[in-house]
Design a protein around this motif. Structure first.
Motif, PDB file in Angstrom:
ATOM      1  N   MET A   9       0.834  -1.198   0.000  1.00 29.24           N
ATOM      2  CA  MET A   9       0.000   0.000   0.000  1.00 29.24           C
ATOM      3  C   MET A   9       0.876   1.258   0.000  1.00 29.24           C
ATOM      4  O   MET A   9       1.934   1.287   0.612  1.00 29.24           O
ATOM      5  N   ILE A  10       0.361   2.284  -0.690  1.00 29.70           N
ATOM      6  CA  ILE A  10       1.053   3.571  -0.738  1.00 29.70           C
ATOM      7  C   ILE A  10       0.313   4.548   0.174  1.00 29.70           C
ATOM      8  O   ILE A  10      -0.907   4.715   0.063  1.00 29.70           O
ATOM      9  N   PHE A  11       1.041   5.169   1.049  1.00 34.57           N
ATOM     10  CA  PHE A  11       0.499   6.217   1.904  1.00 34.57           C
ATOM     11  C   PHE A  11       1.167   7.535   1.546  1.00 34.57           C
ATOM     12  O   PHE A  11       2.346   7.564   1.176  1.00 34.57           O
ATOM     13  N   SER A  12       0.425   8.618   1.664  1.00 35.39           N
ATOM     14  CA  SER A  12       1.036   9.936   1.507  1.00 35.39           C
ATOM     15  C   SER A  12       1.077  10.616   2.868  1.00 35.39           C
ATOM     16  O   SER A  12       0.158  10.461   3.685  1.00 35.39           O
ATOM     17  N   ILE A  13       2.153  11.345   3.107  1.00 34.25           N
ATOM     18  CA  ILE A  13       2.307  12.092   4.346  1.00 34.25           C
ATOM     19  C   ILE A  13       2.330  13.573   3.974  1.00 34.25           C
ATOM     20  O   ILE A  13       3.249  14.037   3.301  1.00 34.25           O
ATOM     21  N   ILE A  14       1.295  14.272   4.376  1.00 31.28           N
ATOM     22  CA  ILE A  14       1.142  15.692   4.038  1.00 31.28           C
ATOM     23  C   ILE A  14       1.314  16.504   5.319  1.00 31.28           C
ATOM     24  O   ILE A  14       0.565  16.309   6.284  1.00 31.28           O
ATOM     25  N   ILE A  15       2.296  17.393   5.335  1.00 31.82           N
ATOM     26  CA  ILE A  15       2.565  18.210   6.510  1.00 31.82           C
ATOM     27  C   ILE A  15       1.930  19.583   6.308  1.00 31.82           C
ATOM     28  O   ILE A  15       2.151  20.230   5.280  1.00 31.82           O
ATOM     29  N   THR A  16       1.146  20.033   7.292  1.00 36.56           N
ATOM     30  CA  THR A  16       0.473  21.324   7.167  1.00 36.56           C
ATOM     31  C   THR A  16       0.767  22.226   8.359  1.00 36.56           C
ATOM     32  O   THR A  16       0.989  21.769   9.479  1.00 36.56           O
ATOM     33  N   PHE A  17       0.762  23.523   8.081  1.00 41.70           N
ATOM     34  CA  PHE A  17       0.822  24.554   9.121  1.00 41.70           C
ATOM     35  C   PHE A  17       0.190  25.819   8.530  1.00 41.70           C
ATOM     36  O   PHE A  17       0.758  26.445   7.651  1.00 41.70           O
ATOM     37  N   ASN A  18      -0.993  26.129   8.976  1.00 41.66           N
ATOM     38  CA  ASN A  18      -1.771  27.258   8.442  1.00 41.66           C
ATOM     39  C   ASN A  18      -1.851  27.206   6.914  1.00 41.66           C
ATOM     40  O   ASN A  18      -1.486  28.163   6.221  1.00 41.66           O
ATOM     41  N   PRO A  19      -2.324  26.092   6.379  1.00 45.06           N
ATOM     42  CA  PRO A  19      -2.360  25.933   4.914  1.00 45.06           C
ATOM     43  C   PRO A  19      -3.554  26.630   4.283  1.00 45.06           C
ATOM     44  O   PRO A  19      -4.477  27.086   4.971  1.00 45.06           O
ATOM     45  N   VAL A  20      -3.541  26.699   2.949  1.00 46.26           N
ATOM     46  CA  VAL A  20      -4.759  27.003   2.192  1.00 46.26           C
ATOM     47  C   VAL A  20      -5.534  25.682   2.141  1.00 46.26           C
ATOM     48  O   VAL A  20      -5.136  24.739   1.441  1.00 46.26           O
ATOM     49  N   ILE A  21      -6.579  25.598   2.897  1.00 47.26           N
ATOM     50  CA  ILE A  21      -7.287  24.325   3.092  1.00 47.26           C
ATOM     51  C   ILE A  21      -7.757  23.727   1.771  1.00 47.26           C
ATOM     52  O   ILE A  21      -7.673  22.511   1.551  1.00 47.26           O
ATOM     53  N   GLU A  22      -8.217  24.587   0.860  1.00 47.74           N
ATOM     54  CA  GLU A  22      -8.714  24.096  -0.433  1.00 47.74           C
ATOM     55  C   GLU A  22      -7.610  23.390  -1.219  1.00 47.74           C
ATOM     56  O   GLU A  22      -7.877  22.395  -1.920  1.00 47.74           O
ATOM     57  N   ASP A  23      -6.374  23.884  -1.137  1.00 43.25           N
ATOM     58  CA  ASP A  23      -5.256  23.254  -1.839  1.00 43.25           C
ATOM     59  C   ASP A  23      -4.980  21.857  -1.295  1.00 43.25           C
ATOM     60  O   ASP A  23      -4.737  20.910  -2.056  1.00 43.25           O
ATOM     61  N   VAL A  24      -5.012  21.725   0.018  1.00 41.17           N
ATOM     62  CA  VAL A  24      -4.774  20.419   0.639  1.00 41.17           C
ATOM     63  C   VAL A  24      -5.889  19.453   0.257  1.00 41.17           C
ATOM     64  O   VAL A  24      -5.640  18.279  -0.048  1.00 41.17           O
ATOM     65  N   GLU A  25      -7.118  19.942   0.242  1.00 41.46           N
ATOM     66  CA  GLU A  25      -8.244  19.083  -0.120  1.00 41.46           C
ATOM     67  C   GLU A  25      -8.151  18.614  -1.573  1.00 41.46           C
ATOM     68  O   GLU A  25      -8.468  17.464  -1.885  1.00 41.46           O
ATOM     69  N   LYS A  26      -7.701  19.492  -2.475  1.00 41.37           N
ATOM     70  CA  LYS A  26      -7.506  19.104  -3.875  1.00 41.37           C
ATOM     71  C   LYS A  26      -6.447  18.008  -3.985  1.00 41.37           C
ATOM     72  O   LYS A  26      -6.607  17.043  -4.750  1.00 41.37           O
ATOM     73  N   LEU A  27      -5.362  18.172  -3.239  1.00 41.29           N
ATOM     74  CA  LEU A  27      -4.301  17.165  -3.254  1.00 41.29           C
ATOM     75  C   LEU A  27      -4.824  15.821  -2.756  1.00 41.29           C
ATOM     76  O   LEU A  27      -4.548  14.771  -3.355  1.00 41.29           O
ATOM     77  N   ILE A  28      -5.597  15.851  -1.684  1.00 41.53           N
ATOM     78  CA  ILE A  28      -6.148  14.619  -1.123  1.00 41.53           C
ATOM     79  C   ILE A  28      -7.059  13.917  -2.124  1.00 41.53           C
ATOM     80  O   ILE A  28      -7.016  12.686  -2.278  1.00 41.53           O
ATOM     81  N   VAL A  29      -7.873  14.678  -2.827  1.00 39.32           N
ATOM     82  CA  VAL A  29      -8.779  14.096  -3.833  1.00 39.32           C
ATOM     83  C   VAL A  29      -7.981  13.370  -4.915  1.00 39.32           C
ATOM     84  O   VAL A  29      -8.306  12.234  -5.292  1.00 39.32           O
ATOM     85  N   GLU A  30      -6.931  14.001  -5.428  1.00 38.09           N
ATOM     86  CA  GLU A  30      -6.118  13.389  -6.482  1.00 38.09           C
ATOM     87  C   GLU A  30      -5.392  12.146  -5.965  1.00 38.09           C
ATOM     88  O   GLU A  30      -5.255  11.152  -6.688  1.00 38.09           O
ATOM     89  N   LEU A  31      -4.928  12.207  -4.735  1.00 37.38           N
ATOM     90  CA  LEU A  31      -4.235  11.053  -4.163  1.00 37.38           C
ATOM     91  C   LEU A  31      -5.187   9.863  -4.015  1.00 37.38           C
ATOM     92  O   LEU A  31      -4.828   8.714  -4.306  1.00 37.38           O
ATOM     93  N   LYS A  32      -6.391  10.121  -3.589  1.00 39.11           N
ATOM     94  CA  LYS A  32      -7.365   9.040  -3.440  1.00 39.11           C
ATOM     95  C   LYS A  32      -7.715   8.416  -4.786  1.00 39.11           C
ATOM     96  O   LYS A  32      -7.948   7.203  -4.873  1.00 39.11           O
ATOM     97  N   LYS A  33      -7.746   9.238  -5.827  1.00 40.18           N
ATOM     98  CA  LYS A  33      -7.993   8.696  -7.167  1.00 40.18           C
ATOM     99  C   LYS A  33      -6.912   7.706  -7.564  1.00 40.18           C
ATOM    100  O   LYS A  33      -7.160   6.788  -8.357  1.00 40.18           O
ATOM    101  N   ALA A  34      -5.708   7.904  -7.020  1.00 43.35           N
ATOM    102  CA  ALA A  34      -4.581   7.017  -7.321  1.00 43.35           C
ATOM    103  C   ALA A  34      -4.463   5.889  -6.298  1.00 43.35           C
ATOM    104  O   ALA A  34      -3.438   5.191  -6.256  1.00 43.35           O
ATOM    105  N   SER A  35      -5.497   5.713  -5.473  1.00 46.26           N
ATOM    106  CA  SER A  35      -5.532   4.668  -4.435  1.00 46.26           C
ATOM    107  C   SER A  35      -4.434   4.842  -3.391  1.00 46.26           C
ATOM    108  O   SER A  35      -3.946   3.871  -2.808  1.00 46.26           O
ATOM    109  N   VAL A  36      -4.055   6.089  -3.160  1.00 51.92           N
ATOM    110  CA  VAL A  36      -3.092   6.420  -2.105  1.00 51.92           C
ATOM    111  C   VAL A  36      -3.882   6.788  -0.849  1.00 51.92           C
ATOM    112  O   VAL A  36      -4.920   7.455  -0.919  1.00 51.92           O
ATOM    113  N   ILE A  37      -3.391   6.346   0.312  1.00 54.11           N
ATOM    114  CA  ILE A  37      -4.053   6.649   1.582  1.00 54.11           C
ATOM    115  C   ILE A  37      -3.375   7.873   2.202  1.00 54.11           C
ATOM    116  O   ILE A  37      -2.230   7.799   2.629  1.00 54.11           O
ATOM    117  N   PRO A  38      -4.059   9.029   2.234  1.00 52.28           N
ATOM    118  CA  PRO A  38      -3.432  10.238   2.762  1.00 52.28           C
ATOM    119  C   PRO A  38      -3.421  10.276   4.293  1.00 52.28           C
ATOM    120  O   PRO A  38      -4.393   9.876   4.953  1.00 52.28           O
TER     121      PRO A  38
END
Length: 283
Positions: A1-30
């Motif tokens: 299984m592939i996991f993604s590790i996304i580090i955030t600190f006061n992010p643009v929430i919409e950008d992180v959510e877009k990244l998560i959507v694309e990762l899930k499409k690739a069957s990656v667990i964020p």
């Protein structure tokens, strides 16, 4: 299984959510590790919220541990301001790992604001640098130094190389780890057909034709201090470490002169970084 590790600190929430959507499409667990952002937000994935800002190194290590506990065989790192084009991006990075051609893969990066492609820099044994400017049809090639965002790693090498150094907090975390991995025989396979959008620096300005990145005084402290840490590592060429010290100080002086309203803070971070770096105060 592939996991993604996304580090955030006061992010643009919409950008992180877009990244998560694309990762899930690739069957990656964020897995999102948040360094105690001002606004608490839980994403549609595994969330780890830290009680205070522990820095990117510690946050990545916490994410690595959680991913391995959940069964990860591969982890891919992302910053909060990184975007991938589609699910094929993950497949391109994963394929060489499946074929055992490498244990670490990395994409090439385009700057979000300015649109140019960042060079891939290899550190030679004598401390000099070789810059690569690959296009998307360039063959895969090995280097010993990349930024962490977009980097995919087979988790079994952590038992040989170790994880990130918590005390570095933010700057040179990826540089140190990559060169340590290279010491153990694990270089990074760059996959030019995998391209992602990335942003380095809060803002930038031109100085005699040079693009000067403007990080906050808080971050600049770690850049200066940690450059001295590199000098103490036997697997990092001394010439490179000395160059980083000189460049970090020079960069800071430019920021002092061209940052009206923040000059005192940049002067303070310069001298704090120098003092703590010289006297090995890294924790």
């Amino acid at each position: 299984m592939i996991f993604s590790i996304i580090i955030t600190f006061n992010p643009v929430i919409e950008d992180v959510e877009k990244l998560i959507v694309e990762l899930k499409k690739a069957s990656v667990i964020p897995v999102v590790v948040d360094n105690s952002s001002d606004v608490e937000h839980f994403y549609d994935c595994e969330n780890i919220r830290l009680s205070n800002n522990k820095g990117i190194a510690k946050a990545q290590n916490i994410g690595i541990e959680r991913a391995i506990d959940m069964g990860a065989k591969y982890v891919v790192f992302f910053d909060q301001d990184s975007l991938i084009p589609d699910a094929e991006f993950i497949k391109k990075l994963h394929s060489p790992l499946l074929k055992n051609e490498a244990k670490i893969t990395a994409p090439i990066f385009k700057d979000r604001a300015r649109g140019y492609t960042y060079p891939i820099v290899n550190i030679n044994k004598n401390g000099s640098r070789t810059k690569h400017y690959p296009t998307n049809n360039h063959d895969n090639f090995f280097v010993n130094n990349v930024i962490s965002s977009g980097c995919m790693v087979s988790v079994d090498i952590f038992k040989h190389v170790g994880v990130m150094i918590d005390d570095l907090f933010i700057d040179y975390v990826d540089t140190e780890w990559c060169l340590r991995a290279s010491k153990f025989g694990f270089n990074v396979l760059v996959v030019p057909s995998a391209q992602m959008i990335h942003s380095i620096g809060d803002e930038s300005f031109s100085f005699f034709g040079l693009n000067v990145t403007k990080h906050s005084p808080f971050r600049r402290y770690f850049r200066i201090r940690n450059s001295f840490y590199l000098l103490r590592c036997d697997y990092i060429p001394k010439v490179m470490a000395i160059r980083e010290i000189i460049f970090s100080i020079g960069h800071q002086i430019i920021l002092i002169f061209f940052s009206k309203g923040l000059r005192y803070q940049y002067v303070k971070s310069l001298f704090r970084g120098l003092f703590d770096g010289v006297f090995s105060r890294f924790n």
